[in-house]
Design a protein around this motif. Sequence first.
Motif, short mmCIF file in Angstrom:
data_model
loop_
_atom_site.label_atom_id
_atom_site.label_comp_id
_atom_site.label_asym_id
_atom_site.label_seq_id
_atom_site.Cartn_x
_atom_site.Cartn_y
_atom_site.Cartn_z
N GLU A 94 -2.34 12.02 64.61
CA GLU A 94 -2.48 10.64 65.05
C GLU A 94 -2.38 10.51 66.56
OE1 GLU A 94 -0.38 7.66 62.88
OE2 GLU A 94 -0.32 8.87 61.06
N MET A 95 -2.25 11.62 67.27
CA MET A 95 -2.26 11.61 68.72
C MET A 95 -3.70 11.82 69.22
SD MET A 95 1.05 13.50 70.39
CE MET A 95 2.46 12.50 70.86
N VAL A 96 -3.87 11.79 70.53
CA VAL A 96 -5.17 12.01 71.14
C VAL A 96 -5.72 13.36 70.67
CG1 VAL A 96 -6.35 12.37 73.35
CG2 VAL A 96 -4.63 10.58 73.13
N LYS A 97 -7.03 13.43 70.47
CA LYS A 97 -7.66 14.66 70.04
C LYS A 97 -7.32 15.81 70.99
CE LYS A 97 -12.16 16.64 68.82
NZ LYS A 97 -13.63 16.40 68.75
N GLY A 98 -7.02 16.94 70.41
CA GLY A 98 -6.66 18.10 71.22
C GLY A 98 -5.19 18.20 71.57
N SER A 99 -4.37 17.28 71.07
CA SER A 99 -2.94 17.30 71.38
C SER A 99 -2.26 18.53 70.78
CB SER A 99 -2.26 16.03 70.86
OG SER A 99 -2.66 14.90 71.59
N ARG A 100 -1.27 19.02 71.50
CA ARG A 100 -0.49 20.16 71.04
C ARG A 100 0.99 19.88 71.26
NH1 ARG A 100 -2.90 24.98 74.48
NH2 ARG A 100 -2.85 23.35 76.08
N GLY A 101 1.82 20.63 70.57
CA GLY A 101 3.26 20.52 70.75
C GLY A 101 3.83 21.84 71.22
N VAL A 102 4.75 21.78 72.20
CA VAL A 102 5.38 22.99 72.71
C VAL A 102 6.86 22.71 72.95
CG1 VAL A 102 4.88 22.45 75.15
CG2 VAL A 102 5.22 24.82 74.47
N MET A 103 7.68 23.69 72.70
CA MET A 103 9.10 23.59 73.00
C MET A 103 9.62 24.98 73.31
SD MET A 103 11.19 23.21 69.41
CE MET A 103 10.49 21.62 69.02
N ALA A 104 10.84 25.04 73.80
CA ALA A 104 11.45 26.34 74.05
C ALA A 104 11.46 27.12 72.74
CB ALA A 104 12.88 26.16 74.57
N GLY A 105 10.72 28.21 72.70
CA GLY A 105 10.57 28.97 71.48
C GLY A 105 9.13 29.24 71.12
N GLY A 106 8.21 28.37 71.60
CA GLY A 106 6.82 28.65 71.32
C GLY A 106 5.93 27.43 71.35
N LEU A 107 4.63 27.67 71.28
CA LEU A 107 3.60 26.65 71.23
C LEU A 107 3.16 26.49 69.79
CD1 LEU A 107 1.54 24.83 72.85
CD2 LEU A 107 0.02 26.83 72.82
N GLY A 108 3.09 25.23 69.34
CA GLY A 108 2.70 24.99 67.95
C GLY A 108 3.80 25.37 66.99
N THR A 109 3.44 25.87 65.83
CA THR A 109 4.43 26.26 64.82
C THR A 109 5.33 27.38 65.35
OG1 THR A 109 2.95 25.65 63.01
CG2 THR A 109 4.76 27.18 62.50
N ILE A 110 6.63 27.19 65.24
CA ILE A 110 7.56 28.23 65.69
C ILE A 110 8.58 28.50 64.59
CG2 ILE A 110 7.33 27.61 68.12
CD1 ILE A 110 10.06 26.27 67.96
N THR A 111 8.98 29.74 64.47
CA THR A 111 10.02 30.15 63.52
C THR A 111 11.15 30.76 64.31
OG1 THR A 111 8.43 30.54 61.74
CG2 THR A 111 10.57 31.62 61.56
N ILE A 112 12.36 30.26 64.09
CA ILE A 112 13.54 30.70 64.84
C ILE A 112 14.53 31.33 63.88
CG2 ILE A 112 15.48 29.89 66.24
CD1 ILE A 112 13.66 27.67 67.27
N GLN A 113 15.03 32.49 64.25
CA GLN A 113 16.05 33.15 63.45
C GLN A 113 17.40 32.51 63.78
OE1 GLN A 113 15.05 35.28 61.12
NE2 GLN A 113 12.97 34.98 61.92
#
Length: 422
Positions: A94-113
């Motif tokens: 529902e955001m602007v086309k081409g939007s992505r999410g990033v946080m400390a740990g990775g871009l897009g889907t991230i898995t943290i141990q």
Amino acid sequence: MDLTITDQKGAVAAQTADWIMPDQNPGRRWTTARAVSGLVTVRYRMKVTPFEQGGPPFGVKAAGYGLGGNTGSLLMLPELPEVRQITLRWDLSEMVKGSRGVMAGGLGTITIQGPSDSLLDRWLLAGPLMAGQSAYGHDFNAYTVGHPPFDARAMMTWAGQTYRVLSRSFGYLGVTQYLLLIRTLDAPSYATGTASVANGASLITVGSPTFLPDQSESGLRTTIAHEMTHNWVGYFDDSAAPWFVEGLTVYISATLPCETGLRPWSECAEEINRKAAEYYGSEARNWAQSRIDSAPFSRESVRRVPYGRGMMYFANLDHAIRTNSNGRRTLLTALRPLFEKRLKGEPITLVTWKAWLRAERGGHEVALFDRTVLGGEIVRPVSGAFGPHLAMVANTGPNVKDSGLRYAWHPTVGDAPHAAVH
């Protein structure tokens, strides 16, 4: 808002409890009215933090067609101590086309141990991000959201160069992965920054469409360099030690970029003079560190004293180390064994700091440290404290006596940046 909790049996009611514990952030806990089973789904909506709200940048704020902030203000997390891995996926449809999410740990889907609270206190951006590199995963990663009043790509490139200089100069961490996030609020705003040493990331907040009158690209470079330097300076284990955490960070970030040719000496002189003015011009310049620690956070002129006081102390200390070694050693090379021990699990405390200082410079240096940095006696700069490329000039203005600001630093005429040994 609109919080719903469901499991395999249907809707689940919940009650809330808020708390604020000493030395901890406020928190809210939701407890279900009955035991849950199977797949549990929690849905909720939340408003972004209003622009007018001040304080640390933990609130998630709108930035252009995106947003940025801290996971601690965004995520509800399950209290499941047995969890050893957690995955976060973004749905930005529902955001602007081409939007992505990033946080400390990775871009897009991230898995943290680790447990679910491993996702707490992580800086994030979401929206139509501008990247400072071709793909995520390099040693240095940078993203901007919003419309900053500067060339964002050029600024992120400069930040990457500065990061690599810091990595080589400190040495003890190698070149680890780092994330720099810049969120641009849709209103004029002071450039501020906050670092997360544990997660190797920092969040810079700027305003748009223009800088405020006393803001500039030079000031923004100072903020970025300062926040990244925290990644190596780190913390004390037994106290806040702002004279070290902030003072050493200020000294390094206000000199190293110029020593290595990344900034002109005029910009470093500007930052040194600003921090010196905050120190020598403050009513708290003679306060002991313990008195400063007990002052309210809102007293900015008091809280900033350890920044300038620490900067001046470390400038003198670096000068002494260079002089005594005929230029073969610097403050950073001398500190490296202390940092390496911390990396191996030996924390830096006031006791270990004084032991290092005594071994490096002798008992007289420990006594000087106690009188000035901790006790509040004025740190008097030695000639050449900031190196040969900056000249210390006596201030002769009418308010010098009252303000205590007796010196200023100016670039040496005709001097070019040089490569320092660290």
